[in-house]
Design a protein around this motif. Structure first.
Motif, PDB file in Angstrom:
ATOM      1  N   ILE A   1       0.853  -1.177   0.000  1.00 19.71           N
ATOM      2  CA  ILE A   1       0.000   0.000   0.000  1.00 19.71           C
ATOM      3  C   ILE A   1       0.896   1.235   0.000  1.00 19.71           C
ATOM      4  O   ILE A   1       1.862   1.301   0.746  1.00 19.71           O
ATOM      5  CB  ILE A   1      -0.877   0.021   1.278  1.00 19.71           C
ATOM      6  CG1 ILE A   1      -1.866  -1.129   1.258  1.00 19.71           C
ATOM      7  CG2 ILE A   1      -1.567   1.354   1.453  1.00 19.71           C
ATOM      8  CD1 ILE A   1      -3.123  -0.870   0.510  1.00 19.71           C
TER       9      ILE A   1
ATOM     10  N   HIS B   1      -4.503   6.663   4.020  1.00 15.71           N
ATOM     11  CA  HIS B   1      -5.941   6.666   4.303  1.00 15.71           C
ATOM     12  C   HIS B   1      -6.708   7.381   3.194  1.00 15.71           C
ATOM     13  O   HIS B   1      -7.715   6.893   2.699  1.00 15.71           O
ATOM     14  CB  HIS B   1      -6.228   7.378   5.629  1.00 15.71           C
ATOM     15  CG  HIS B   1      -5.937   6.543   6.836  1.00 15.71           C
ATOM     16  ND1 HIS B   1      -6.323   5.234   6.931  1.00 15.71           N
ATOM     17  CD2 HIS B   1      -5.308   6.837   7.996  1.00 15.71           C
ATOM     18  CE1 HIS B   1      -5.939   4.754   8.106  1.00 15.71           C
ATOM     19  NE2 HIS B   1      -5.310   5.715   8.766  1.00 15.71           N
ATOM     20  N   GLY B   2      -6.195   8.559   2.822  1.00 16.68           N
ATOM     21  CA  GLY B   2      -6.939   9.406   1.880  1.00 16.68           C
ATOM     22  C   GLY B   2      -7.060   8.787   0.506  1.00 16.68           C
ATOM     23  O   GLY B   2      -8.166   8.599   0.000  1.00 16.68           O
ATOM     24  N   VAL B   3      -5.938   8.457  -0.124  1.00 20.43           N
ATOM     25  CA  VAL B   3      -6.019   7.966  -1.505  1.00 20.43           C
ATOM     26  C   VAL B   3      -6.245   6.462  -1.555  1.00 20.43           C
ATOM     27  O   VAL B   3      -7.213   5.985  -2.147  1.00 20.43           O
ATOM     28  CB  VAL B   3      -4.743   8.355  -2.292  1.00 20.43           C
ATOM     29  CG1 VAL B   3      -4.790   7.784  -3.687  1.00 20.43           C
ATOM     30  CG2 VAL B   3      -4.622   9.861  -2.347  1.00 20.43           C
ATOM     31  N   CYS B   4      -5.351   5.682  -0.908  1.00 18.63           N
ATOM     32  CA  CYS B   4      -5.490   4.228  -1.000  1.00 18.63           C
ATOM     33  C   CYS B   4      -6.735   3.745  -0.265  1.00 18.63           C
ATOM     34  O   CYS B   4      -7.487   2.913  -0.775  1.00 18.63           O
ATOM     35  CB  CYS B   4      -4.255   3.547  -0.438  1.00 18.63           C
ATOM     36  SG  CYS B   4      -2.769   3.977  -1.345  1.00 18.63           S
TER      37      CYS B   4
ATOM     38  N   LEU C   1      -9.609   5.355   0.557  1.00 15.53           N
ATOM     39  CA  LEU C   1     -10.867   5.702  -0.103  1.00 15.53           C
ATOM     40  C   LEU C   1     -11.053   4.895  -1.381  1.00 15.53           C
ATOM     41  O   LEU C   1     -12.156   4.476  -1.706  1.00 15.53           O
ATOM     42  CB  LEU C   1     -10.915   7.200  -0.414  1.00 15.53           C
ATOM     43  CG  LEU C   1     -11.097   8.149   0.775  1.00 15.53           C
ATOM     44  CD1 LEU C   1     -11.319   9.560   0.290  1.00 15.53           C
ATOM     45  CD2 LEU C   1     -12.253   7.723   1.650  1.00 15.53           C
ATOM     46  N   SER C   2      -9.954   4.654  -2.120  1.00 10.53           N
ATOM     47  CA  SER C   2     -10.066   3.865  -3.356  1.00 10.53           C
ATOM     48  C   SER C   2     -10.554   2.458  -3.071  1.00 10.53           C
ATOM     49  O   SER C   2     -11.323   1.880  -3.832  1.00 10.53           O
ATOM     50  CB  SER C   2      -8.709   3.771  -4.064  1.00 10.53           C
ATOM     51  OG  SER C   2      -8.254   5.036  -4.416  1.00 10.53           O
ATOM     52  N   ARG C   3     -10.093   1.900  -1.944  1.00 11.31           N
ATOM     53  CA  ARG C   3     -10.486   0.527  -1.620  1.00 11.31           C
ATOM     54  C   ARG C   3     -11.818   0.492  -0.873  1.00 11.31           C
ATOM     55  O   ARG C   3     -12.263  -0.558  -0.439  1.00 11.31           O
ATOM     56  CB  ARG C   3      -9.406  -0.124  -0.750  1.00 11.31           C
ATOM     57  CG  ARG C   3      -8.072  -0.262  -1.464  1.00 11.31           C
ATOM     58  CD  ARG C   3      -7.130  -1.119  -0.655  1.00 11.31           C
ATOM     59  NE  ARG C   3      -7.018  -0.653   0.723  1.00 11.31           N
ATOM     60  CZ  ARG C   3      -7.307  -1.391   1.782  1.00 11.31           C
ATOM     61  NH1 ARG C   3      -7.739  -2.621   1.643  1.00 11.31           N
ATOM     62  NH2 ARG C   3      -7.163  -0.896   2.992  1.00 11.31           N
ATOM     63  N   LEU C   4     -12.427   1.673  -0.696  1.00 12.11           N
ATOM     64  CA  LEU C   4     -13.682   1.795   0.044  1.00 12.11           C
ATOM     65  C   LEU C   4     -13.535   1.239   1.455  1.00 12.11           C
ATOM     66  O   LEU C   4     -14.434   0.574   1.974  1.00 12.11           O
ATOM     67  CB  LEU C   4     -14.827   1.076  -0.689  1.00 12.11           C
ATOM     68  CG  LEU C   4     -15.088   1.560  -2.116  1.00 12.11           C
ATOM     69  CD1 LEU C   4     -16.109   0.674  -2.800  1.00 12.11           C
ATOM     70  CD2 LEU C   4     -15.562   3.002  -2.107  1.00 12.11           C
TER      71      LEU C   4
ATOM     72  N   PHE D   1     -13.531   1.369   5.333  1.00 10.82           N
ATOM     73  CA  PHE D   1     -14.278   2.157   6.308  1.00 10.82           C
ATOM     74  C   PHE D   1     -13.324   2.942   7.199  1.00 10.82           C
ATOM     75  O   PHE D   1     -13.545   4.118   7.489  1.00 10.82           O
ATOM     76  CB  PHE D   1     -15.160   1.214   7.139  1.00 10.82           C
ATOM     77  CG  PHE D   1     -16.078   1.950   8.071  1.00 10.82           C
ATOM     78  CD1 PHE D   1     -16.895   2.976   7.599  1.00 10.82           C
ATOM     79  CD2 PHE D   1     -16.129   1.623   9.415  1.00 10.82           C
ATOM     80  CE1 PHE D   1     -17.738   3.661   8.455  1.00 10.82           C
ATOM     81  CE2 PHE D   1     -16.973   2.307  10.285  1.00 10.82           C
ATOM     82  CZ  PHE D   1     -17.780   3.321   9.794  1.00 10.82           C
ATOM     83  N   ARG D   2     -12.226   2.282   7.610  1.00 16.03           N
ATOM     84  CA  ARG D   2     -11.238   2.955   8.452  1.00 16.03           C
ATOM     85  C   ARG D   2     -10.606   4.129   7.713  1.00 16.03           C
ATOM     86  O   ARG D   2     -10.410   5.205   8.274  1.00 16.03           O
ATOM     87  CB  ARG D   2     -10.141   1.963   8.881  1.00 16.03           C
ATOM     88  CG  ARG D   2     -10.508   1.144  10.086  1.00 16.03           C
ATOM     89  CD  ARG D   2      -9.473   0.059  10.340  1.00 16.03           C
ATOM     90  NE  ARG D   2      -8.164   0.569  10.724  1.00 16.03           N
ATOM     91  CZ  ARG D   2      -7.802   0.827  11.972  1.00 16.03           C
ATOM     92  NH1 ARG D   2      -8.652   0.634  12.948  1.00 16.03           N
ATOM     93  NH2 ARG D   2      -6.598   1.267  12.246  1.00 16.03           N
TER      94      ARG D   2
ATOM     95  N   ALA E   1     -13.096   7.008   7.584  1.00 18.06           N
ATOM     96  CA  ALA E   1     -13.250   7.659   8.882  1.00 18.06           C
ATOM     97  C   ALA E   1     -12.023   8.522   9.177  1.00 18.06           C
ATOM     98  O   ALA E   1     -12.143   9.674   9.592  1.00 18.06           O
ATOM     99  CB  ALA E   1     -13.428   6.605   9.973  1.00 18.06           C
ATOM    100  N   ALA E   2     -10.837   7.966   8.927  1.00 17.97           N
ATOM    101  CA  ALA E   2      -9.613   8.707   9.225  1.00 17.97           C
ATOM    102  C   ALA E   2      -9.532   9.969   8.366  1.00 17.97           C
ATOM    103  O   ALA E   2      -9.203  11.050   8.860  1.00 17.97           O
ATOM    104  CB  ALA E   2      -8.392   7.827   8.968  1.00 17.97           C
ATOM    105  N   THR E   3      -9.869   9.845   7.079  1.00 21.18           N
ATOM    106  CA  THR E   3      -9.814  11.010   6.190  1.00 21.18           C
ATOM    107  C   THR E   3     -10.753  12.098   6.678  1.00 21.18           C
ATOM    108  O   THR E   3     -10.403  13.278   6.721  1.00 21.18           O
ATOM    109  CB  THR E   3     -10.188  10.597   4.752  1.00 21.18           C
ATOM    110  OG1 THR E   3      -9.399   9.471   4.388  1.00 21.18           O
ATOM    111  CG2 THR E   3      -9.922  11.726   3.779  1.00 21.18           C
TER     112      THR E   3
END
Lengths: 142, 202
Positions: free
Chosen positions: B34, B168-171, B173-176, B178-179, B182-184
């Protein structure tokens, strides 16, 4: 080969984020400053990044069991929310809002050859070590 | 409130973002990793066998990417890092600064006249004025000390929260994940609130 790909991906990420001017703290801060001069660029960067990576992840990576060169996909195992994630991200957000610099951007800013970035990275690692010490002696005790 | 928007900058942002997405995709497909920068960087000092060099090379690559931008004279960096300059300006610099402000004034009056003559209308999106560039406000600059306090919070927060904007933001959100989502939301919220408090309340 693994190593060459790492290097290449680093260069690609560095060049891309630099081109998008995410390396400038005032641009990032303007994105966070919704009530002031709101610079929407960061949203476009996220859209570009997520667009490409989401397609690639769901159409290519998910259909494979192992990566091309590695032994396995190292995916984050946790799925549930915990307080660590929430508090950690909130603390990170405060630091991000103060400086306009996030870890990724720091290493690209090294290209500017400015000693203050080296200090920033040093203190960032100090934060990481503090966490590891706390994690070892405090958080893990029940 | 004003919106800063120009087509050129947005195209650059989309291309840059796509390069980031491509980088994340290649690293995952080929190496099974990742692309979370803080995870990669902090992992260096865990000294796991066979697991250090690729991390160092990734960081080195980011440096090379940044350095090549300076060599191509692409305007990607802010030389003052939005920090207050603590070194005292020399007499020559002061004079140049005074001259530069005077020239700026003449130019801005000139362009205002031109605008008035041409009758250019202020562009708006949903009634909100739009301009093409951010005007940095010197009042928002921070000291080196504050910069380093922020560094500590970033280092500690990303360790505790296991990720930053790339991971968290790119990888995420791309993988949908949940963590990741939330972190983003958390760091965007905290970042926005911090900026708001610093600029409007404190």
């Amino acid at each position: 080969m693994l190593l060459l790909i790492s290097l290449f991906c680093g260069v690609l990420l560095g060049f891309g984020l630099g081109l998008a001017e995410m390396t400038k703290p005032s641009v990032v801060l303007s994105f966070l400053d919704i009530t002031g001069q709101w610079d929407v660029r960061l949203m476009f960067v996220m859209m570009g990044g997520i667009g490409v990576h989401a397609l690639f992840y769901h159409l290519v990576v998910k259909r494979r069991d192992i990566p091309i060169y590695g032994q396995k996909f190292c995916m984050p195992g946790k799925v549930k929310l915990d307080f660590r994630l929430i508090f950690g991200s909130l603390i990170f957000g405060v630091g991000w809002g103060m400086s306009g610099v996030c870890p990724g951007v720091t290493y690209i800013n090294l290209g500017m050859l400015d000693i203050r970035i080296v200090y920033f990275i040093g203190v960032m690692f100090l934060g990481n070590f503090t966490y590891r010490v706390l994690n070892h002696y405090v958080f893990s005790r029940k | 409130m004003e919106i800063v928007f120009s087509v050129g900058a947005m195209v650059n942002a989309l291309i840059g973002g796509a390069m980031m997405g491509l980088s994340a995709s290649i690293l995952l497909l080929f190496n099974g990793r990742i692309m979370g920068v803080c995870g990669i960087a902090h992992g260096i000092f865990y000294f796991q066998k066979d697991n250090v060099i690729w991390r160092i090379l990734f960081i080195l690559g980011m440096f090379i990417g940044g350095y090549s931008l300076t060599q191509l004279s692409i305007d990607a960096f802010e030389t003052d890092l939005n920090l207050i300059d603590t070194s005292a300006p020399s007499a020559v610099e002061e004079v140049t600064a005074v001259v530069a402000t005077a020239v700026d004034k003449v130019e801005s009056t000139g362009s205002a006249v031109v605008d008035a003559v041409a009758g250019t209308e202020q562009m708006t999106i949903a009634g909100i004025p739009v301009k093409s560039e951010v005007t940095p406000n010197p009042e928002y600059k921070i000291s080196l000390m504050q910069f380093l306090i922020a560094a500590f919070l970033v280092g500690f927060g990303t360790s505790l929260g296991t990720g930053c904007t790339t991971g968290h933001g790119v990888c995420g959100l791309s993988r949908l994940s949940f963590r990741g989502m939330a972190a983003t939301m958390m760091f965007m919220f905290a970042g926005g609130l911090t900026v708001y408090l610093i600029r409007n309340v404190l």
